[in-house]
Design a protein around this motif. Structure first.
Motif, PDB file in Angstrom:
ATOM      1  N   GLU A 267      34.823  21.881  18.175  1.00  0.00           N
ATOM      2  CA  GLU A 267      34.905  22.611  16.908  1.00  0.00           C
ATOM      3  C   GLU A 267      36.316  22.586  16.340  1.00  0.00           C
ATOM      4  OE1 GLU A 267      32.744  23.911  14.923  1.00  0.00           O
ATOM      5  OE2 GLU A 267      31.017  23.410  16.168  1.00  0.00           O
ATOM      6  N   VAL A 268      37.315  22.799  17.195  1.00  0.00           N
ATOM      7  CA  VAL A 268      38.698  22.792  16.732  1.00  0.00           C
ATOM      8  C   VAL A 268      39.084  21.402  16.235  1.00  0.00           C
ATOM      9  CG1 VAL A 268      41.099  23.116  17.422  1.00  0.00           C
ATOM     10  CG2 VAL A 268      39.353  24.700  18.225  1.00  0.00           C
ATOM     11  N   GLU A 269      38.714  20.366  16.984  1.00  0.00           N
ATOM     12  CA  GLU A 269      39.039  19.002  16.561  1.00  0.00           C
ATOM     13  C   GLU A 269      38.315  18.631  15.270  1.00  0.00           C
ATOM     14  OE1 GLU A 269      38.065  16.566  19.874  1.00  0.00           O
ATOM     15  OE2 GLU A 269      39.945  16.994  20.952  1.00  0.00           O
ATOM     16  N   LYS A 270      37.096  19.131  15.111  1.00  0.00           N
ATOM     17  CA  LYS A 270      36.364  18.876  13.870  1.00  0.00           C
ATOM     18  C   LYS A 270      37.090  19.493  12.676  1.00  0.00           C
ATOM     19  CE  LYS A 270      32.020  19.637  14.158  1.00  0.00           C
ATOM     20  NZ  LYS A 270      30.723  20.377  14.196  1.00  0.00           N
ATOM     21  N   ASN A 271      37.572  20.727  12.835  1.00  0.00           N
ATOM     22  CA  ASN A 271      38.308  21.379  11.756  1.00  0.00           C
ATOM     23  C   ASN A 271      39.609  20.650  11.448  1.00  0.00           C
ATOM     24  OD1 ASN A 271      36.336  23.356  11.565  1.00  0.00           O
ATOM     25  ND2 ASN A 271      37.415  24.795  12.898  1.00  0.00           N
ATOM     26  N   GLU A 272      40.287  20.170  12.490  1.00  0.00           N
ATOM     27  CA  GLU A 272      41.548  19.471  12.280  1.00  0.00           C
ATOM     28  C   GLU A 272      41.318  18.122  11.599  1.00  0.00           C
ATOM     29  OE1 GLU A 272      43.394  19.256  16.075  1.00  0.00           O
ATOM     30  OE2 GLU A 272      44.284  21.259  15.910  1.00  0.00           O
ATOM     31  N   GLU A 273      40.252  17.418  11.972  1.00  0.00           N
ATOM     32  CA  GLU A 273      39.941  16.141  11.317  1.00  0.00           C
ATOM     33  C   GLU A 273      39.625  16.353   9.843  1.00  0.00           C
ATOM     34  OE1 GLU A 273      36.793  14.318  13.414  1.00  0.00           O
ATOM     35  OE2 GLU A 273      37.984  13.882  15.220  1.00  0.00           O
TER      36      GLU A 273
ATOM     37  N   PRO B 295      47.373  28.216  15.547  1.00  0.00           N
ATOM     38  CA  PRO B 295      46.833  28.037  14.185  1.00  0.00           C
ATOM     39  C   PRO B 295      45.435  27.441  14.157  1.00  0.00           C
ATOM     40  CG  PRO B 295      48.551  26.422  14.656  1.00  0.00           C
ATOM     41  CD  PRO B 295      48.587  27.398  15.776  1.00  0.00           C
ATOM     42  N   SER B 296      45.188  26.441  15.006  1.00  0.00           N
ATOM     43  CA  SER B 296      43.871  25.804  15.008  1.00  0.00           C
ATOM     44  C   SER B 296      42.799  26.744  15.544  1.00  0.00           C
ATOM     45  CB  SER B 296      43.908  24.523  15.853  1.00  0.00           C
ATOM     46  OG  SER B 296      44.847  23.604  15.328  1.00  0.00           O
ATOM     47  N   LEU B 297      43.132  27.491  16.589  1.00  0.00           N
ATOM     48  CA  LEU B 297      42.169  28.435  17.145  1.00  0.00           C
ATOM     49  C   LEU B 297      41.909  29.589  16.184  1.00  0.00           C
ATOM     50  CD1 LEU B 297      43.319  28.673  20.877  1.00  0.00           C
ATOM     51  CD2 LEU B 297      41.362  27.444  19.957  1.00  0.00           C
ATOM     52  N   ALA B 298      42.952  30.033  15.483  1.00  0.00           N
ATOM     53  CA  ALA B 298      42.774  31.139  14.533  1.00  0.00           C
ATOM     54  C   ALA B 298      41.843  30.734  13.403  1.00  0.00           C
ATOM     55  CB  ALA B 298      44.127  31.571  13.976  1.00  0.00           C
ATOM     56  N   THR B 299      41.959  29.496  12.928  1.00  0.00           N
ATOM     57  CA  THR B 299      41.074  29.008  11.870  1.00  0.00           C
ATOM     58  C   THR B 299      39.634  28.952  12.353  1.00  0.00           C
ATOM     59  OG1 THR B 299      42.877  27.683  10.946  1.00  0.00           O
ATOM     60  CG2 THR B 299      40.644  27.113  10.273  1.00  0.00           C
ATOM     61  N   THR B 300      39.436  28.480  13.569  1.00  0.00           N
ATOM     62  CA  THR B 300      38.082  28.421  14.136  1.00  0.00           C
ATOM     63  C   THR B 300      37.531  29.811  14.397  1.00  0.00           C
ATOM     64  OG1 THR B 300      38.737  26.348  15.210  1.00  0.00           O
ATOM     65  CG2 THR B 300      36.667  27.341  15.918  1.00  0.00           C
TER      66      THR B 300
ATOM     67  N   THR C  62      19.005  30.890  28.167  1.00  0.00           N
ATOM     68  CA  THR C  62      19.743  29.713  27.701  1.00  0.00           C
ATOM     69  C   THR C  62      20.806  30.064  26.665  1.00  0.00           C
ATOM     70  OG1 THR C  62      18.086  29.291  25.958  1.00  0.00           O
ATOM     71  CG2 THR C  62      17.735  28.242  28.107  1.00  0.00           C
ATOM     72  N   VAL C  63      21.126  31.347  26.518  1.00  0.00           N
ATOM     73  CA  VAL C  63      22.040  31.750  25.451  1.00  0.00           C
ATOM     74  C   VAL C  63      23.446  31.203  25.689  1.00  0.00           C
ATOM     75  CG1 VAL C  63      22.721  33.938  26.536  1.00  0.00           C
ATOM     76  CG2 VAL C  63      22.760  33.713  24.052  1.00  0.00           C
ATOM     77  N   GLU C  64      23.864  31.054  26.950  1.00  0.00           N
ATOM     78  CA  GLU C  64      25.205  30.554  27.228  1.00  0.00           C
ATOM     79  C   GLU C  64      25.357  29.075  26.890  1.00  0.00           C
ATOM     80  OE1 GLU C  64      26.397  31.458  31.164  1.00  0.00           O
ATOM     81  OE2 GLU C  64      26.326  33.625  30.893  1.00  0.00           O
ATOM     82  N   ALA C  65      24.246  28.373  26.750  1.00  0.00           N
ATOM     83  CA  ALA C  65      24.300  26.958  26.387  1.00  0.00           C
ATOM     84  C   ALA C  65      24.324  26.744  24.879  1.00  0.00           C
ATOM     85  CB  ALA C  65      23.113  26.211  26.999  1.00  0.00           C
ATOM     86  N   GLU C  66      24.150  27.816  24.098  1.00  0.00           N
ATOM     87  CA  GLU C  66      24.176  27.701  22.647  1.00  0.00           C
ATOM     88  C   GLU C  66      25.623  27.703  22.167  1.00  0.00           C
ATOM     89  OE1 GLU C  66      21.757  27.212  20.601  1.00  0.00           O
ATOM     90  OE2 GLU C  66      20.128  27.356  22.065  1.00  0.00           O
ATOM     91  N   PRO C  67      26.083  26.628  21.498  1.00  0.00           N
ATOM     92  CA  PRO C  67      27.495  26.565  21.061  1.00  0.00           C
ATOM     93  C   PRO C  67      27.900  27.721  20.168  1.00  0.00           C
ATOM     94  CG  PRO C  67      26.435  24.409  20.868  1.00  0.00           C
ATOM     95  CD  PRO C  67      25.354  25.391  21.186  1.00  0.00           C
ATOM     96  N   LEU C  68      26.973  28.194  19.311  1.00  0.00           N
ATOM     97  CA  LEU C  68      27.320  29.279  18.407  1.00  0.00           C
ATOM     98  C   LEU C  68      27.772  30.518  19.168  1.00  0.00           C
ATOM     99  CD1 LEU C  68      27.392  30.545  15.571  1.00  0.00           C
ATOM    100  CD2 LEU C  68      24.983  31.119  15.859  1.00  0.00           C
ATOM    101  N   TYR C  69      27.028  30.887  20.209  1.00  0.00           N
ATOM    102  CA  TYR C  69      27.339  32.093  20.959  1.00  0.00           C
ATOM    103  C   TYR C  69      28.469  31.858  21.958  1.00  0.00           C
ATOM    104  CZ  TYR C  69      22.841  33.434  19.010  1.00  0.00           C
ATOM    105  OH  TYR C  69      21.809  33.691  18.137  1.00  0.00           O
ATOM    106  N   SER C  70      28.488  30.709  22.584  1.00  0.00           N
ATOM    107  CA  SER C  70      29.522  30.443  23.581  1.00  0.00           C
ATOM    108  C   SER C  70      30.901  30.335  22.948  1.00  0.00           C
ATOM    109  CB  SER C  70      29.191  29.169  24.366  1.00  0.00           C
ATOM    110  OG  SER C  70      29.143  28.044  23.492  1.00  0.00           O
TER     111      SER C  70
END
Length: 211
Positions: free
Chosen positions: A53-59, A143-148, A15-23
């Protein structure tokens, strides 16, 4: 033995591919991106997690900017103003901020998707290249992807070094050698930890007579 190891890995990591941290960490690595997921569903979930994750950082960044912009206005003293006029102006001002934030959010969401699709459409870099150098060179384009990426590709914290230090102390100060002073114990621990590193940098010190 091979079959047992393969079965164990399949059980532990199925189930590792379903974990957001690793994916998300995998898809943000420009050496791999979404090329190595075992199924289209796993790749889709990774893209969705990355977008969130990117949208969360931008918000979060947008809220910080809006707060900083609103603070000076709230601290500006009003010399003469009627209660009704002040309340009306405040309502209009808050409505303007909400509309502006909504417009920025919509534009930000579109820009986020463009960044993600452009990034994934490009070729992966060679496996020997550094992903950190890649994001350093492309942070202006994405820029948003680099921050994430800076968040997900950072080195995870570990307690290995501290655990090794505790083990070193317990090996030096034991039941048969329990009358060492604190200064001597500290010196021995320092030598045990740092002497191998020093000798690897200065191999001539191993045979001083050769000089």
């Amino acid at each position: 033995m091979k079959a047992t190891l393969l079965a164990a890995m399949g059980t532990r990591f199925q189930t590792v591919e379903a974990e957001p941290l690793y994916s998300v960490a995998t898809i943000l690595d420009p050496r791999y991106k979404d090329r190595y997921f075992t199924s289209a569903e796993s790749s889709k979930l990774a893209r969705s997690a990355l977008t969130q994750e990117v949208e969360k950082n931008e918000e979060s960044s947008l809220q910080t900017t809006t707060t900083e912009a609103a603070d000076p206005a709230s601290k500006t003293p009003r010399m003469t103003a009627e209660p009704n006029a002040s309340s009306c102006f405040k309502g209009l001002y808050e409505e303007f901020l909400q509309e502006h934030a909504a417009e920025q959010g919509g534009a930000s969401s579109t820009a986020t998707q463009v960044q993600i699709e452009t990034y994934l459409a490009e070729k992966t870099i060679h496996r020997t290249e550094s992903p950190f150098e890649y994001w350093g060179k492309n942070k202006e384009r994405f820029p948003s992807l680099a921050t994430t990426a800076a968040k997900f590709l950072s080195a995870p914290s570990t307690s290995v070094d501290s655990e090794r230090l505790f083990s070193t102390a317990s090996n030096i100060l034991d039941e048969k050698r329990n009358r060492l002073s604190g200064d001597h114990v500290e010196t021995l621990i320092f030598l045990k930890t740092n002497l191998p590193m020093y000798l690897s940098l200065n191999p001539k010190d191993l045979n001083p007579q050769e000089d």
